[in-house]
Scaffold this active site. Sequence first.
Site, PDB file in Angstrom:
ATOM      1  N   TYR A  30      59.349  21.539 -53.012  1.00  0.00           N
ATOM      2  CA  TYR A  30      58.785  22.332 -51.912  1.00  0.00           C
ATOM      3  C   TYR A  30      59.255  23.785 -52.008  1.00  0.00           C
ATOM      4  O   TYR A  30      58.457  24.723 -51.914  1.00  0.00           O
ATOM      5  CB  TYR A  30      59.245  21.687 -50.610  1.00  0.00           C
ATOM      6  CG  TYR A  30      58.884  22.397 -49.338  1.00  0.00           C
ATOM      7  CD1 TYR A  30      57.554  22.574 -48.953  1.00  0.00           C
ATOM      8  CD2 TYR A  30      59.886  22.862 -48.478  1.00  0.00           C
ATOM      9  CE1 TYR A  30      57.246  23.205 -47.743  1.00  0.00           C
ATOM     10  CE2 TYR A  30      59.579  23.480 -47.282  1.00  0.00           C
ATOM     11  CZ  TYR A  30      58.257  23.650 -46.917  1.00  0.00           C
ATOM     12  OH  TYR A  30      57.949  24.265 -45.735  1.00  0.00           O
ATOM     13  N   LYS A  42      57.111  27.183 -52.587  1.00  0.00           N
ATOM     14  CA  LYS A  42      57.112  28.291 -51.620  1.00  0.00           C
ATOM     15  C   LYS A  42      57.556  29.588 -52.300  1.00  0.00           C
ATOM     16  O   LYS A  42      57.009  30.653 -52.037  1.00  0.00           O
ATOM     17  CB  LYS A  42      58.009  27.973 -50.420  1.00  0.00           C
ATOM     18  CG  LYS A  42      57.431  26.902 -49.504  1.00  0.00           C
ATOM     19  CD  LYS A  42      56.156  27.388 -48.809  1.00  0.00           C
ATOM     20  CE  LYS A  42      55.490  26.318 -47.983  1.00  0.00           C
ATOM     21  NZ  LYS A  42      54.177  26.716 -47.462  1.00  0.00           N
ATOM     22  N   ASP A  48      39.040  19.870 -46.827  1.00  0.00           N
ATOM     23  CA  ASP A  48      40.105  19.689 -47.812  1.00  0.00           C
ATOM     24  C   ASP A  48      40.514  21.075 -48.322  1.00  0.00           C
ATOM     25  O   ASP A  48      39.721  21.758 -48.979  1.00  0.00           O
ATOM     26  CB  ASP A  48      39.571  18.806 -48.957  1.00  0.00           C
ATOM     27  CG  ASP A  48      40.602  18.596 -50.048  1.00  0.00           C
ATOM     28  OD1 ASP A  48      41.699  19.187 -49.961  1.00  0.00           O
ATOM     29  OD2 ASP A  48      40.295  17.837 -51.001  1.00  0.00           O
ATOM     30  N   ASP A 100      41.052  20.280 -40.662  1.00  0.00           N
ATOM     31  CA  ASP A 100      42.101  19.463 -41.275  1.00  0.00           C
ATOM     32  C   ASP A 100      41.438  18.449 -42.200  1.00  0.00           C
ATOM     33  O   ASP A 100      40.214  18.261 -42.147  1.00  0.00           O
ATOM     34  CB  ASP A 100      42.962  18.765 -40.203  1.00  0.00           C
ATOM     35  CG  ASP A 100      44.395  18.554 -40.692  1.00  0.00           C
ATOM     36  OD1 ASP A 100      45.309  19.223 -40.191  1.00  0.00           O
ATOM     37  OD2 ASP A 100      44.591  17.735 -41.616  1.00  0.00           O
ATOM     38  N   ILE A 101      42.235  17.790 -42.996  1.00  0.00           N
ATOM     39  CA  ILE A 101      41.700  16.827 -43.975  1.00  0.00           C
ATOM     40  C   ILE A 101      41.064  15.614 -43.275  1.00  0.00           C
ATOM     41  O   ILE A 101      40.145  15.009 -43.796  1.00  0.00           O
ATOM     42  CB  ILE A 101      42.807  16.401 -44.976  1.00  0.00           C
ATOM     43  CG1 ILE A 101      42.284  15.555 -46.125  1.00  0.00           C
ATOM     44  CG2 ILE A 101      43.963  15.701 -44.296  1.00  0.00           C
ATOM     45  CD1 ILE A 101      41.792  16.337 -47.281  1.00  0.00           C
ATOM     46  N   GLY A 146      48.550  19.621 -37.917  1.00  0.00           N
ATOM     47  CA  GLY A 146      49.967  19.474 -38.242  1.00  0.00           C
ATOM     48  C   GLY A 146      50.878  19.999 -37.140  1.00  0.00           C
ATOM     49  O   GLY A 146      50.420  20.421 -36.076  1.00  0.00           O
ATOM     50  N   GLN A 147      52.189  19.972 -37.436  1.00  0.00           N
ATOM     51  CA  GLN A 147      53.188  20.341 -36.416  1.00  0.00           C
ATOM     52  C   GLN A 147      52.967  21.769 -35.911  1.00  0.00           C
ATOM     53  O   GLN A 147      52.935  22.014 -34.709  1.00  0.00           O
ATOM     54  CB  GLN A 147      54.610  20.209 -36.987  1.00  0.00           C
ATOM     55  CG  GLN A 147      55.694  20.335 -35.919  1.00  0.00           C
ATOM     56  CD  GLN A 147      57.054  20.758 -36.477  1.00  0.00           C
ATOM     57  OE1 GLN A 147      57.181  21.202 -37.612  1.00  0.00           O
ATOM     58  NE2 GLN A 147      58.073  20.614 -35.660  1.00  0.00           N
ATOM     59  N   GLY A 179      44.697  22.966 -41.709  1.00  0.00           N
ATOM     60  CA  GLY A 179      45.891  22.176 -41.386  1.00  0.00           C
ATOM     61  C   GLY A 179      46.177  22.257 -39.897  1.00  0.00           C
ATOM     62  O   GLY A 179      47.333  22.310 -39.474  1.00  0.00           O
TER      63      GLY A 179
END
Length: 316
Positions: A143, A147, A53, A35-36, A12-13, A9
């Site tokens: 979410y 988590k 993935d 990343d994907i 991402g951010q 990932g």
Amino acid sequence: MKKRILIIGASGQIGTELTAALRKKYGGHKVIASDINEGSDELMESGPFEVLDAMDYEAVQDVIITYEITEVYLMAAMLSATAEKFPMKAWNLNMTSLFNVLNLARENKIDKIFWPSSIAVFGPTTPKEMTPQHTVMEPSTVYGISKQTGERWCEYYHKRYGVDVRSIRYPGLISYKTLPGGGTTDYAVDIYHKALKHKKYICFLDEDTTLPMMFMDDAIKATIGIMEADAALIKIRNAYNLSGMSFNPKEVAASIQKHIPEFTIEYEPDFRQDIADSWPQSIDDSDARKDWGWKHHVSLDEMTEIMLENLRDTYS
Ligand code: AKB
């Protein structure tokens, strides 16, 4: 010991800035970004990059074996607002990717894992102010449920199989380098872009919705800090509370107005208001400070200055 890091990932951010920070610290070739989809030129040119993935166990295992990976930072996840639109997809991504790395560590294919948790583990029945490390946790979002479940599994894999997994409960994160995607705290980034571009912002949360937040540099320091701490110092193996600052949209608007007096804000709360209302307003992170020496540095007004200074050129 020979350290080789895999970031899942990485586009991402958090992943983007984490990859840059770890490559700076350890050298580009020691940090494999994945990343994907293909990443930015910068991500793909500053070190190895793999299209990967996170849900594909065999593929993750192949990359780990090929690069002789010792540590994995699993940053791929679907965030709170998007997860409410795609509940099963979010659950599958958030849980399968975690089980993949936990099981690879259990099979001794990697030594250490970082997995991000979130303030979303808390729910409407949690005390809202200075939310303690150990408290009622009844998350009401997909979410948050993923988590909280993930935290239980991290602790279980540590206790039962000795897996060295470390985690922190991120608050909303703000950066001028990367945009967030699909979270409830995203307004706190967007507001700076719109302040410079239109001098006006329409906020999807109400003016007095106070949430825990943090400048990205502090979050990256915390992430690398917990991973570098001696294992004996990491006493909590589900996830540590982490706090930087707390503010609401009205306060961030006032902070921006100190630099852009003509800036105006309007409020049109949408479905994300319910999510925000279920989360804490401030976090007690004394365990992280005591156990592994966490300290935050950046306040709201300091962050506003940094954000505006760095984004100004994009909109001038
Ligand atoms: C979100 O808003 O979903 C995230 C988070 C607080 O985990 N930024």
